[in-house]
Motif scaffolding. Structure first.
Motif, mmCIF file in Angstrom:
data_model
loop_
_atom_site.group_PDB
_atom_site.id
_atom_site.type_symbol
_atom_site.label_atom_id
_atom_site.label_comp_id
_atom_site.label_asym_id
_atom_site.label_seq_id
_atom_site.Cartn_x
_atom_site.Cartn_y
_atom_site.Cartn_z
ATOM 1 N N GLU A 445 -24.856 90.373 -4.854
ATOM 2 C CA GLU A 445 -23.447 90.744 -4.884
ATOM 3 C C GLU A 445 -22.577 89.495 -4.725
ATOM 4 O O GLU A 445 -21.574 89.316 -5.434
ATOM 5 N N THR A 453 -19.303 94.383 -15.833
ATOM 6 C CA THR A 453 -19.178 95.494 -14.887
ATOM 7 C C THR A 453 -20.497 95.932 -14.269
ATOM 8 O O THR A 453 -20.559 96.183 -13.057
ATOM 9 N N ARG A 456 -21.430 93.398 -11.492
ATOM 10 C CA ARG A 456 -20.392 93.306 -10.458
ATOM 11 C C ARG A 456 -20.341 94.572 -9.609
ATOM 12 O O ARG A 456 -20.359 94.517 -8.375
ATOM 13 N N GLU A 457 -20.283 95.730 -10.258
ATOM 14 C CA GLU A 457 -20.146 96.999 -9.536
ATOM 15 C C GLU A 457 -21.480 97.528 -9.041
ATOM 16 O O GLU A 457 -21.559 98.167 -7.988
ATOM 17 N N ARG A 460 -22.455 95.802 -5.785
ATOM 18 C CA ARG A 460 -21.573 96.251 -4.702
ATOM 19 C C ARG A 460 -21.985 97.634 -4.214
ATOM 20 O O ARG A 460 -22.075 97.893 -3.002
ATOM 21 N N LEU A 461 -22.271 98.548 -5.145
ATOM 22 C CA LEU A 461 -22.667 99.905 -4.780
ATOM 23 C C LEU A 461 -24.019 99.914 -4.066
ATOM 24 O O LEU A 461 -24.218 100.650 -3.086
ATOM 25 N N THR A 489 -28.339 98.030 -14.471
ATOM 26 C CA THR A 489 -28.036 96.592 -14.479
ATOM 27 C C THR A 489 -29.003 95.839 -15.381
ATOM 28 O O THR A 489 -28.621 94.877 -16.058
#
Length: 542
Positions: A445, A453, A456-457, A460-461, A489
């Motif tokens: 992260e 996206t 990145r996301e 984080r999740l 991912t």
């Protein structure tokens, strides 16, 4: 040469243990005892897997010491060098010596990349030449055509040692065939993989091997300019590489008309700012060009459209360090080591709870068990091994059931065990897989460039879910969500950083599922080690 030679490891790890101080005190003490005319002191690179002190070797007596203080240095000078009596209390035991310093005498280890490290002063081009340095360059320039050089590398089966394992000769061939008025050779010395330090020790201990290989590569593919991209905090590597480049120019190995061959090649160092994503080759190229280090969309690929839009060869430090020996000794010599699909050797970084942390170079096909117990000396305190991460942070997490898997480039496909950059991170029974997974995803992260996206996301999740789970607030369906994040991912991320997240995340979820389930429906980590299991106490001013 004086009658007695004392070698001292002054690589960055040894410097942290006081190596520079010990060398200075050694020289002062030799002068105090009137021994400076009979003893040579040589600073060298890493001499092997680390003990608790700085390795100091005395020749021709062939005695190795572990030095922890200036008092130890005083003993060695006053007793051994002055009176001829080895200091037994400081001597590294002979049974340990094979694993610590006498690597070339151990059949299990073959030193190709590390052959000069711990044997020469890395700042001396003369000592490099004395061990056949730049002989391969001369052979390539005067006895081989560029296509013969490429064919030799192809026949050797050398594959990228940075983790991807792409055939080196094939990469060179792509660039050689590309038509352009300018081509480049780039050495990826960014080495941002946590736990990996092999490239740093190679550059600190034998910088000329990398430079010689890059010149050979330039000749083979038709490139006349090269860049070495080094992490800015690798101070020792930067210093030694820059000194080596300066000396290579003075000796005529770099610059115009090298050795009168008609071939010219220039080499420059570029410093990175510590971004993990710049280990990805296109992000590295962007950084060299002075842009933000973010990956490019591929294709096109660097061999045809690389640095400044020109054909570019990019290999990492360890890959290049193999090249001079392959050119000198031939492809068949190199193929006698390792396996059929993964010839040669691999430099592994031993880290974690092992007794002896450091680097070791062994033929491809070595097992995880051999690396941990034979070369690493087992686990600290005699504890039980619980899990191992192979290949670095982007590698695989395995249990003790896979310790006998041979490590090579097919081991991930065949057994689900990654060789990656060569990290072997051993973790004992006190480690919690949930905490390890959280630490891993926090790293990704933090290092995500944010350009796409999914990465990145997704990172984080994943961190949010694992933090809840570490507190005992996870749900069973969180495991399915984490797996879906890993798959997404891998399929949709722009570069290798996001695409590689699935390897550590899926392997730890699959191989340690029971540990994750144990965190569901409980208020504390079963092992009591998760960082977030206890609420923070906030002090309020009255």
């Amino acid at each position: 040469m004086k009658p007695i030679l004392v070698l001292v490891s002054v690589d960055s790890n040894s410097i942290l243990l006081g190596a520079k101080q010990f060398v200075n005190y050694l020289r002062e003490t030799l002068e105090k005892y009137n021994l400076k005319d009979s003893v040579d002191v040589l600073e060298t690179g890493s001499m092997g897997v680390y003990t608790q002190g700085v390795v100091m070797a005395v020749f021709p007596d062939d005695v190795y010491y572990s030095v922890r203080s200036v008092a130890d240095v005083e003993k060695i000078v006053s007793e051994h060098l002055l009176k001829g009596r080895p200091v037994l209390s400081l001597e590294i035991p002979r049974e340990r010596l094979k694993l610590v310093v006498e690597r070339e005498k151990v059949t299990e280890e073959v030193r190709i990349v590390l052959r000069n490290i711990g044997m020469i002063d890395p700042r001396s081009i003369d000592q490099y030449i004395a061990r056949d340095g730049y002989f391969a360059l001369h052979k390539a320039l005067f006895e081989m055509k560029p296509e013969q050089v490429i064919e030799t590398i192809k026949e050797s089966g050398l594959r990228g040692r940075g983790g991807a394992g792409f055939p080196t000769g094939l990469k060179w061939q792509f660039t050689a065939k590309a038509q352009a008025d300018q081509k480049y050779v780039v050495c990826n010395a960014d080495e941002g993989e946590p736990g990996t330090f092999k490239d740093r020790l190679i550059m600190e201990g034998d910088p000329h091997s990398v430079i010689e290989a890059m010149i050979i590569c330039g000749y083979a593919v038709g490139a006349t300019k090269g860049y070495i991209y080094i992490r800015g905090e690798y101070y020792g590597s930067v210093e030694n590489i820059q000194k080596a480049i300066k000396d290579a120019y003075e000796y005529g190995f770099l610059g115009e008309n090298i050795l009168g061959s008609g071939f010219s090649f220039d080499l420059t160092v570029r410093l990175g700012a510590g971004a993990y994503v710049c280990g990805e080759e296109t992000a590295l190229l962007e950084s060299i060009e002075g842009k933000s280090g973010r990956p490019r969309l591929k294709p096109p690929y660097p061999p045809t459209n690389g640095l400044f839009g020109k054909p570019t060869v990019i290999n990492n430090v360890e890959t290049f360090a193999n090249v001079p020996q392959i050119i000198l000794n031939g492809a068949n010599w190199f193929k006698q080591f390792g396996t059929q699909g993964s010839p040669g050797t691999k430099v592994f970084s031993l880290v974690g709870n092992v007794v002896r942390r450091g680097i070791v170079e062994v033929p491809m096909g070595v097992t995880v068990r051999e690396l941990i117990y034979k070369f690493g000396g087992g686990l600290v305190g005699g504890k039980q091994l619980y899990m191992v991460q192979t290949g670095g942070t982007a590698g695989t997490f395995i249990g003790v059931d896979k310790l006998d898997v041979p490590l090579h480039y097919e081991s991930f496909r065949d057994h689900g065990v990654s060789i990656g950059s060569g990290v072997i991170l051993a973790m004992d029974e006190d480690v919690c897989p949930v905490d390890v997974a959280l630490n891993t995803m926090e790293f990704f992260e933090h290092e995500s460039c944010g350009k796409c996206t999914p990465c990145r996301e997704g990172t984080r999740l994943a961190v949010e879910i694992l933090r809840r789970m570490s507190k005992g607030q996870g749900k069973r369906e969180d495991l399915d969500t984490l797996k879906q994040i890993a798959i997404t991912t891998q399929e949709a991320s722009l570069c290798g950083l996001g695409q590689s997240i699935n390897v550590p995340l899926l392997s730890i979820l699959d191989n340690f599922r029971e540990d994750f389930l144990a965190h569901i429906g409980t208020t504390a980590c079963p092992k009591g080690v998760c960082r977030f299991e206890k609420p923070m106490k906030v002090k309020t001013k009255v």
